[in-house]
Design a protein around this motif. Structure first.
Motif, PDB file in Angstrom:
ATOM      1  N   VAL A  26       0.854  -1.187   0.000  1.00  0.00           N
ATOM      2  CA  VAL A  26       0.000   0.000   0.000  1.00  0.00           C
ATOM      3  C   VAL A  26       0.892   1.241   0.000  1.00  0.00           C
ATOM      4  O   VAL A  26       0.680   2.194  -0.761  1.00  0.00           O
ATOM      5  CB  VAL A  26      -0.931   0.001   1.228  1.00  0.00           C
ATOM      6  CG1 VAL A  26      -1.730   1.298   1.269  1.00  0.00           C
ATOM      7  CG2 VAL A  26      -1.860  -1.203   1.206  1.00  0.00           C
ATOM      8  N   ARG A  27       1.929   1.213   0.843  1.00  0.00           N
ATOM      9  CA  ARG A  27       2.836   2.360   0.944  1.00  0.00           C
ATOM     10  C   ARG A  27       3.526   2.670  -0.381  1.00  0.00           C
ATOM     11  O   ARG A  27       3.740   3.827  -0.719  1.00  0.00           O
ATOM     12  CB  ARG A  27       3.894   2.105   2.025  1.00  0.00           C
ATOM     13  CG  ARG A  27       3.362   2.350   3.430  1.00  0.00           C
ATOM     14  CD  ARG A  27       4.457   2.304   4.481  1.00  0.00           C
ATOM     15  NE  ARG A  27       3.990   2.941   5.696  1.00  0.00           N
ATOM     16  CZ  ARG A  27       4.074   4.243   5.945  1.00  0.00           C
ATOM     17  NH1 ARG A  27       4.655   5.048   5.075  1.00  0.00           N
ATOM     18  NH2 ARG A  27       3.591   4.751   7.062  1.00  0.00           N
ATOM     19  N   ALA A  28       3.889   1.610  -1.115  1.00  0.00           N
ATOM     20  CA  ALA A  28       4.559   1.838  -2.402  1.00  0.00           C
ATOM     21  C   ALA A  28       3.652   2.640  -3.335  1.00  0.00           C
ATOM     22  O   ALA A  28       4.097   3.567  -4.025  1.00  0.00           O
ATOM     23  CB  ALA A  28       4.932   0.499  -3.030  1.00  0.00           C
ATOM     24  N   ARG A  29       2.366   2.314  -3.342  1.00  0.00           N
ATOM     25  CA  ARG A  29       1.423   3.058  -4.206  1.00  0.00           C
ATOM     26  C   ARG A  29       1.256   4.503  -3.716  1.00  0.00           C
ATOM     27  O   ARG A  29       1.220   5.439  -4.508  1.00  0.00           O
ATOM     28  CB  ARG A  29       0.058   2.362  -4.209  1.00  0.00           C
ATOM     29  CG  ARG A  29       0.069   1.020  -4.931  1.00  0.00           C
ATOM     30  CD  ARG A  29      -1.316   0.391  -4.947  1.00  0.00           C
ATOM     31  NE  ARG A  29      -1.279  -0.976  -5.454  1.00  0.00           N
ATOM     32  CZ  ARG A  29      -1.351  -1.309  -6.738  1.00  0.00           C
ATOM     33  NH1 ARG A  29      -1.482  -0.366  -7.647  1.00  0.00           N
ATOM     34  NH2 ARG A  29      -1.295  -2.570  -7.113  1.00  0.00           N
ATOM     35  N   VAL A  30       1.118   4.649  -2.397  1.00  0.00           N
ATOM     36  CA  VAL A  30       0.916   5.993  -1.843  1.00  0.00           C
ATOM     37  C   VAL A  30       2.174   6.846  -2.063  1.00  0.00           C
ATOM     38  O   VAL A  30       2.079   8.029  -2.441  1.00  0.00           O
ATOM     39  CB  VAL A  30       0.546   5.922  -0.344  1.00  0.00           C
ATOM     40  CG1 VAL A  30       0.459   7.311   0.258  1.00  0.00           C
ATOM     41  CG2 VAL A  30      -0.780   5.176  -0.157  1.00  0.00           C
ATOM     42  N   ASP A  31       3.345   6.249  -1.852  1.00  0.00           N
ATOM     43  CA  ASP A  31       4.609   6.981  -2.053  1.00  0.00           C
ATOM     44  C   ASP A  31       4.728   7.488  -3.492  1.00  0.00           C
ATOM     45  O   ASP A  31       5.154   8.617  -3.731  1.00  0.00           O
ATOM     46  CB  ASP A  31       5.806   6.073  -1.747  1.00  0.00           C
ATOM     47  CG  ASP A  31       5.966   5.818  -0.260  1.00  0.00           C
ATOM     48  OD1 ASP A  31       5.275   6.491   0.536  1.00  0.00           O
ATOM     49  OD2 ASP A  31       6.771   4.930   0.117  1.00  0.00           O
TER      50      ASP A  31
END
Lengths: 65, 545
Positions: free
Chosen positions: B276-281
């Motif tokens: 999820v963090r990779a997409r948000v980043d």
């Protein structure tokens, strides 16, 4: 009359649904045929060659790669 | 069933802890005029509305409060107006993030922006964003205030309906609690028990529609950011975190981000925080600090029951109809179901209207559900083209839209919730006024400034007469009833109220329903004509519509 590129559809969502829905159940080749027939019908309705050439030019420019 | 009562989800707020009811200690099942199954936004709104009208109401919920997760976040103007009538609107407005503008992007380019409430003179904004748990909490607090003032709304936590028998007298319910089972009899049962409605299943009723083959990831992130409070939507975003993305601000520095993932995904893998963090980043930039507050992956369907009334069982909200989230038409339409249902059921229970009035609940709200499903389906078909030719048209629209204005109205990232106009419905009376189309019979009353406040606040919970420069004031006697008059003098009849209710007419008399929809309108007060419209709007006299 020049090509009208301002919003001119009374019910854009209804038109779009009909346009896309017309292709339901067609093969890709049939879809292409439908689009070609549709363009020819609409072109005849417009009638004015200058307007049609303007539309062709605008449709062709900036086609995404 | 008799399965143990185990929470299916953790609670955000414990609002109605289990407490033993006297109904559990009686030999014959207690009888209640109204039992509502489900204490979500729709069940609580219906309970509050009926309770404020003086009806004793029992609400049964299998949990003890509101589940965690922001879920529905966009509450529309009409919902806020209803919440105001119910005494919960001010809290919602104070906590919620007000917005009315949106921007649509394609790749890196902003294609266009929109304003959902371009005119002034309304008490409520086009939308607020508010986490669903807060929305439900404010409704429950309004219920507690109503009870302190004499209302009898009994919300029973950890009371699960395990079986039911429905007939023309209502429904007998088997209710399970932590202390064992008991039975109660509902003269009328309102099923607000969600899209997977156990009541609907127990009655063997269908729920037909379309499944959309797509997955959407919700990431609620906590961060301090200075994006404007607008709805930002990307088609094919440059940051590649999904085939579309949506960014929305919620209260408490929480931002809702939605990513469209496609159909063939590994849910568990996608929900891992690092993924999820990779997409948000990618979207926000790697240097932006945030916390993940809540994540969820959803798919959706557009479907509805054929009928929302089955004898004395009424279905409202997601139990009756389900839409995609694009357009915020789920919770908003459910609250409008409650708004439509409560005054009708109150009149039926008081013997002031025939039971057949409840059929018009079904007719009007089925029409609204159809409208919502149509809009929701069209938006979803635009977001998730179902064939290569459909994708080709979608991409053509997007690529033309920046340069050519005509293509912009074709872009559909969700048509946001507006209330249904009940055109050509059985309760509509005469339209004898050459007035504006937006206030024709069947339409919800648009708000307008009046005196030191707003028109809708003055309409009240009953049938009301709105007199604009027509000389009425105080009360108006019609068909053996005394209706309250909201009087707008000739001097006051200018600006928004005149634009919205007079148009070119010199004066107007409106008959307005308890749910603030127009029942009929005339240039002047004609008792006989208003009597006909009132009989019709209460289902006492039916006409072929």
């Amino acid at each position: 009359m020049p090509l009208n590129t301002k919003a001119n559809l009374g019910n854009p969502d209804g038109f779009y649904e009909s346009l896309v829905g017309a292709h339901d159940g067609l093969s890709e080749a049939q879809s292409e045929a439908l689009n070609a027939r549709l363009i020819l019908l609409l072109a005849n309705h417009i009638g004015d060659l200058a307007v049609l050439r303007d539309a062709i030019t605008k449709a062709r420019q900036n086609i995404p790669k | 069933m008799n399965a143990p009562l185990i929470d299916r989800y953790p609670l955000a707020f414990k609002l109605y802890p289990y407490a033993r009811s006297a109904d559990q200690d009686v030999a014959t099942p207690a009888r209640h005029p109204v039992v509502i199954v489900g204490g979500g936004p729709v069940g609580l709104a219906a309970a509050l509305d009926l309770g404020l009208r003086g009806q004793p109401v029992v609400v049964l919920d299998d949990h003890e409060g509101v589940g965690q997760g922001s879920r529905a976040i966009c509450f529309a103007k009409r919902t806020l107006e209803i919440a105001h009538r119910l005494g919960a609107g001010a809290d919602m407005l104070a906590k919620g993030v007000v917005w009315q503008k949106g921007r649509v992007f394609h790749d890196r380019d902003e294609i266009f922006d929109f304003d959902l409430l371009p005119e002034a003179g309304h008490r409520c904004p086009a939308f607020i964003n508010l986490q669903q748990p807060h929305f439900e909490r404010f409704l429950h607090e309004a219920i507690e205030r109503a009870n302190a003032g004499g209302a009898q709304i009994d919300v029973r936590g950890k009371n699960r309906v395990d079986a039911m028998q429905a007939d023309h007298t209502g429904a007998l319910l088997d209710v399970m609690t932590p202390e064992g089972g008991y039975q109660i009899h509902a003269d009328w049962l309102i099923a607000c028990d969600g899209a997977r409605s156990p009541v609907r299943d127990m009655m063997g009723l269908g729920f037909e529609g379309r499944v959309f083959e797509d997955n959407f990831l919700i990431a609620d992130v906590k961060m301090t950011a200075d994006f404007p409070t607008e709805r930002w939507f990307w088609f094919e975003p440059w940051f590649k975190s999904g085939s579309s993305a949506l960014l929305h601000k919620q209260p408490d520095d929480i931002w809702r981000i939605d990513f469209q993932l496609g159909w063939d995904i590994d849910r568990e893998k996608e929900l891992k925080p690092e993924n999820v963090r990779a997409r948000v980043d990618a979207m926000l930039g790697a240097d932006v600090e945030y916390e993940l507050d809540w994540c969820s992956i959803y798919t959706f369907q557009c479907r509805r029951m054929e009928k929302f009334r089955h004898g004395r069982v009424l279905f409202a909200g997601d139990s009756a109809h389900q839409v995609s989230p694009f357009g915020a038409r789920g919770a908003n339409s459910g609250v409008q179901d409650a708004d439509n249902l409560a005054w009708k059921l109150d009149m039926v229970l008081r013997g002031q209207a025939p039971e057949s009035l409840m059929d018009t609940y079904c007719q009007e709200r089925v029409a609204a559900a159809e409208e919502n499903i149509l809009n929701s389906t069209r938006a979803t078909d635009f977001l998730t083209p179902k064939s290569s030719v459909s994708k080709a048209f979608r991409d053509a629209v997007l690529s033309l839209a920046q340069e050519f204005e005509f293509a912009r109205p074709l872009i559909n990232s969700g048509r946001l919730s507006v209330p249904c106009v009940y055109d050509a419905h059985a309760l509509n009376g005469e339209d004898a006024l050459e007035g504006p189309a937006r206030t024709r019979p069947g339409a919800p009353c648009p708000d307008a400034p009046l005196g030191n406040g707003f028109l809708l606040d003055q309409l009240g919970p009953d049938f009301t007469i709105l007199s604009i420069g027509a000389g009425l004031e105080g009360t108006f006697d019609v068909a053996g009833q005394t209706l309250r008059v909201v009087a707008v003098t000739e001097d006051e009849a200018k600006g928004p109220i005149a634009e919205r209710y007079l148009g070119g007419a010199a004066s107007a008399v409106y008959l307005i329903r308890p749910d603030q929809h127009v029942a009929g309108r005339w240039p002047s007060a004609d008792v006989a004509k208003i009597a006909v419209a009132l009989d019709r709007a209460t289902g006492r006299v039916t006409h072929a519509a």
